[in-house]
Design an enzyme around this catalytic site. Structure first.
Site, PDB file in Angstrom:
ATOM      1  N   SER A 266       0.866  -1.190   0.000  1.00  0.00           N
ATOM      2  CA  SER A 266       0.000   0.000   0.000  1.00  0.00           C
ATOM      3  C   SER A 266       0.892   1.225   0.000  1.00  0.00           C
ATOM      4  O   SER A 266       2.084   1.131   0.263  1.00  0.00           O
ATOM      5  CB  SER A 266      -0.871   0.020   1.262  1.00  0.00           C
ATOM      6  OG  SER A 266      -0.164   0.576   2.356  1.00  0.00           O
ATOM      7  N   ASP A 267       0.346   2.364  -0.289  1.00  0.00           N
ATOM      8  CA  ASP A 267       1.083   3.594  -0.056  1.00  0.00           C
ATOM      9  C   ASP A 267       0.852   3.986   1.413  1.00  0.00           C
ATOM     10  O   ASP A 267       0.072   3.355   2.139  1.00  0.00           O
ATOM     11  CB  ASP A 267       0.665   4.698  -1.044  1.00  0.00           C
ATOM     12  CG  ASP A 267       1.765   5.756  -1.182  1.00  0.00           C
ATOM     13  OD1 ASP A 267       2.652   5.826  -0.305  1.00  0.00           O
ATOM     14  OD2 ASP A 267       1.737   6.528  -2.161  1.00  0.00           O
ATOM     15  N   TRP A 268       1.521   5.024   1.822  1.00  0.00           N
ATOM     16  CA  TRP A 268       1.533   5.483   3.232  1.00  0.00           C
ATOM     17  C   TRP A 268       0.099   5.622   3.777  1.00  0.00           C
ATOM     18  O   TRP A 268      -0.625   6.529   3.364  1.00  0.00           O
ATOM     19  CB  TRP A 268       2.265   6.813   3.289  1.00  0.00           C
ATOM     20  CG  TRP A 268       2.475   7.411   4.637  1.00  0.00           C
ATOM     21  CD1 TRP A 268       1.546   8.050   5.408  1.00  0.00           C
ATOM     22  CD2 TRP A 268       3.694   7.436   5.363  1.00  0.00           C
ATOM     23  NE1 TRP A 268       2.115   8.474   6.562  1.00  0.00           N
ATOM     24  CE2 TRP A 268       3.445   8.109   6.576  1.00  0.00           C
ATOM     25  CE3 TRP A 268       4.993   6.956   5.142  1.00  0.00           C
ATOM     26  CZ2 TRP A 268       4.432   8.319   7.538  1.00  0.00           C
ATOM     27  CZ3 TRP A 268       5.970   7.173   6.099  1.00  0.00           C
ATOM     28  CH2 TRP A 268       5.683   7.841   7.276  1.00  0.00           C
ATOM     29  N   GLY A 270      -2.422   4.157   3.072  1.00  0.00           N
ATOM     30  CA  GLY A 270      -3.431   4.093   2.008  1.00  0.00           C
ATOM     31  C   GLY A 270      -4.597   3.160   2.324  1.00  0.00           C
ATOM     32  O   GLY A 270      -5.698   3.357   1.800  1.00  0.00           O
TER      33      GLY A 270
END
Ligand code: BGC
Length: 736
Positions: A266-268, A270
């Site tokens: 995932s992104d930060w 996310g």
């Protein structure tokens, strides 16, 4: 089809021994520091999570000793001893900062990206970092978006070439084990993040299936084909479904159709952000949606680790999907050799750029620069650039003339430790005999005492043979969270240029920037303009190399420069309207244009001048007719063209191949780049450049949700040119 699953038996043996908590733990990535996202670092949680086998990965920590200390806890104190994988945003350098990615794309030389990644991998891996969150490959037509600086610009073909080269540079060839001086790459951000509405960071994206497949997916496909170990989900929604919960993108396309067996991270935060997106009700819902859509590892937020057990018990997630996610993470650790060699050799830690890596960064920066304009002096036919090394006095003015803020956004730990070479320093070394005058003139973002500053700069210009004005954007105005509503030169920098222009003395404008800029009215008065981008550690030397002709500029724009911000989005690969503009459509009122602007960009994609000149011959094709069936069976057409250096200096030209399908069941872009080659030619020398066109270059994706690629009968126009807008002879290939 039935290719062997890498590390299958080792993974299965481990999975059989893991508790549910340990499995969920592998899916968790925590951030040592909070520097790259909202919220704080999670260092205080990390040691105990590693000891208890509740942690798979850590980001934002580097240094052989510091990472080893933590690794020792995971390997020697946790029940199963599964090593951690350490990730970091190594975007365009670790200690040795290369030019920003957008600049690298301007080189039209993917070997630059490969070299950056090789150097970065050696430096970062010796500092305990196994995994680079790079390359970013979001195709974008949005110069307002700060992250354009991390991208390769507006074209999917160019971006794909750079994406693949960079993946190979980080990981080495082949998609197999990753050597101890290489690192895992991460193709990000999946997908279509570059299409954020209005160029506003994190904003909504709504794209058709055909555009998704034509524009946004190709670089990711190229990265997967190059063996990329991981992919990161994007912050945006994709036609209403957040990318972090988008099974169509993450599972159907990436994992099923492309057979990607690596990790989707995932992104930060996310996963947790599915809640504010208005898509998940609470953390458990977010965990369910993300895991089921195809997220394997959760960065920073802890929804899956916290709620996985209850979701499994309720049947909201399956044991198979969970095991698949864990297997992917274990496979990454096997590929990196972490089970055998979890520790980094502290004695071999690289702690600074070397003379050789500095040389590479300098060459990369100089090769990335784009000469936008270079007028003749009024009295002679000489162009202003290159400046003569025999020059006796030179003024170097502007807020970036003596600034070290030239590393660019996301520059890595090297940006703090090793200041960039300033332009004044670079020029001083290049022309040691010349008298150098310096004045800052104005502040980079406005404010300060602009008027007296301008007067000082004017006095310096009047006392010198030539003035180099170094203007642009601070790095902080680009990168993540760096969207701008006005992409002109910030502050009073335009006024500074106009004041110098009024002296009537020769001057050059050097732009240091992280995006295409709307240059403004000063452009007309500037005899020469060089785009240096954010050139990285060796900035000043590389700029001097180009200004004084040690390097003949050969870069080309990877994204169009608009006339004004209001003209955005403007890109070369647009579709025609029913009322296009151009020489054949002269009606001044009823065309697809603005009333208050000339039509077209200020400088188009692919544009860039040289200190020499080149002539292209007429392209030839090995065949002028082919059937769709033959193309789908692998038939190709060779397009060749002769290019000659017609000037009196050695130089580089980027030969660009474009196609256009003028009549199709889905309106096609007016030009599509389908080949490029940067060639170096001595004065008077010529060469033949060959390109191959195949099915992928001629057909297109329809809007069928499952992805349908078609090749239709009819003509395909083929152009070989030195810019996307050059008027060149066209060849026609007929598809029967
Ligand atoms: C960015 C990613 C980056 C991550 C980790 C996020 O905010 O969007 O590109 O890799 O932070 O720092």
């Amino acid at each position: 089809m039935d290719r062997p699953v890498p590390y299958e038996s080792e993974i299965n043996a481990l999975l059989a021994r893991m508790t549910l908590e340990e499995k969920l733990g592998q899916l968790q990535q925590l951030a040592w520091t909070g520097d790259t996202g909202p919220g704080e670092g999670q260092a205080r949680l990390i040691e105990s999570a590693a000891r208890e086998g509740r942690l798979g990965s850590v980001l934002n920590l580097h240094g052989a000793r510091r990472t080893n200390d933590l690794q020792r806890i995971a390997v020697e104190e946790s029940r199963l001893g599964i090593p951690l994988v350490f990730g970091l945003d190594v975007i365009h350098g670790f200690w040795t900062t290369f030019p920003i990615s957008l600049a690298q794309a301007a080189s039209f030389d993917p070997d630059i990206a490969r070299l950056d990644a090789e150097v970065s991998a050696r430096e970062a891996r010796s500092n305990g970092v196994h995994w680079a969150f790079s390359p970013m490959m979001d195709v974008t037509r949005e110069p307002r978006w700060g992250r354009v600086s991390e991208s390769s610009g507006e074209d999917p073909y160019l971006t794909a070439a750079f994406a693949a080269a960079k993946v190979r540079g980080y990981e080495g060839e082949g998609g197999g084990p990753i050597a101890s001086d290489r690192m895992a790459a991460c193709a990000k951000h999946f997908v279509a993040y570059g299409a954020v509405e209005g160029g506003r960071e994190y904003n909504t994206v709504d794209v058709s299936e055909s555009r998704l497949r034509a524009l946004h997916l190709p670089p990711f496909r190229a990265a997967v084909d190059a063996g990329v170990a991981t992919v990161m989900a994007a912050f945006n929604t994709l036609s209403g479904i957040p990318a972090h919960a988008n099974a169509h993108a993450l599972t159907d396309i990436l994992k099923r159709d492309w057979d990607f067996d690596g990790v989707v991270v995932s992104d930060w935060a996310g996963v947790a952000e599915l809640i504010p997106h208005g898509f998940a009700a609470d953390p458990a819902d977010a965990a369910r949606l993300a895991l089921n859509a195809g997220i394997d590892m959760e960065m920073v937020s802890t929804c899956i680790a916290d709620r996985g057990e209850e979701l499994l018990a309720n049947g909201h997630i399956s044991a198979e999907r969970l095991d698949d996610a864990v297997a992917r993470i274990l496979r990454l650790k096997f590929r990196l050799g972490l089970f055998e060699h979890p520790y980094t050799d502290e004695r071999a830690e690289i702690s600074a750029p070397s003379a050789e890596t500095r040389r590479s960064a300098r060459e990369a920066a100089a090769r990335s620069m784009v000469l936008l304009k270079n007028d003749s002096r009024s009295v002679s036919r000489d162009r202003l650039l290159p400046l003569s090394p025999d020059i006796t006095s030179i003024a170097v003015v502007g807020p970036f003339a003596d600034s070290t803020d030239l590393h660019g956004a996301w520059a890595g730990p090297g940006a703090d430790a090793f200041p960039a070479v300033t332009v004044t320093e670079g020029i001083r070394l290049a022309v040691p005999g010349a008298k150098i005058g310096y004045a800052k003139g104005v502040e980079s973002e406005g404010g300060g005492e602009a008027t007296p500053g301008i007067a000082e700069a004017v006095a310096a210009a009047e006392a010198s043979d030539v003035t180099v004005i170094v203007v642009g954007e601070p790095a902080g105005l680009s990168g993540e969270g760096g969207s701008r509503s006005d992409i002109g030169l910030p502050g009073e920098q335009g006024e500074l240029i106009e004041a110098i222009a009024r002296t009537g003395r020769p001057f050059v404008v050097v732009l240091t920037c992280g995006r295409p800029l709307a240059l403004g009215p000063w452009l007309a008065s500037a005899p020469a303009v060089l785009v240096a981008w954010h050139p990285g550690l060796e900035a000043g030397h590389a700029i001097a190399d180009v200004l004084f002709g040690a390097v003949n500029p050969g870069g080309k724009l990877p994204a169009s420069f608009p006339r004004t911000t209001g003209q955005v989005p403007i890109h070369y690969n647009h579709e025609n309207t029913g009322r296009p503009c151009g020489p054949d459509h002269q009606d001044p009122r009823y065309g697809a244009r603005y009333l208050d602007l000339d039509h077209g960009p200020e400088f188009p994609f692919g544009h860039g001048l040289s200190y020499t000149t080149f002539a292209f011959g007429e392209p030839t094709l090995t065949t002028f007719t082919l059937s769709a069936g033959e193309l789908l069976d692998g038939a190709t057409v060779e397009v060749s063209v002769t290019v000659r250096n017609t000037g009196d200096r050695d130089g580089d030209e980027v030969v660009q191949l474009y196609v256009h399908d003028p009549v199709a069941s889905l309106v096609q872009p007016v030009r599509r780049l389908r080949g490029f080659q940067r060639v170096s030619l001595a004065a008077g020398q010529s060469t033949t450049v060959r390109f191959t066109l195949g099915a992928e270059d001629i057909g297109f994706w329809t809007n069928a949700p499952e992805g349908e690629f078609v090749i239709e009968q009819g003509d395909i126009h083929v152009y070989v040119a030195n810019s996307s807008q050059a008027e060149v002879p066209m060849r026609t290939l007929t598809i029967k």
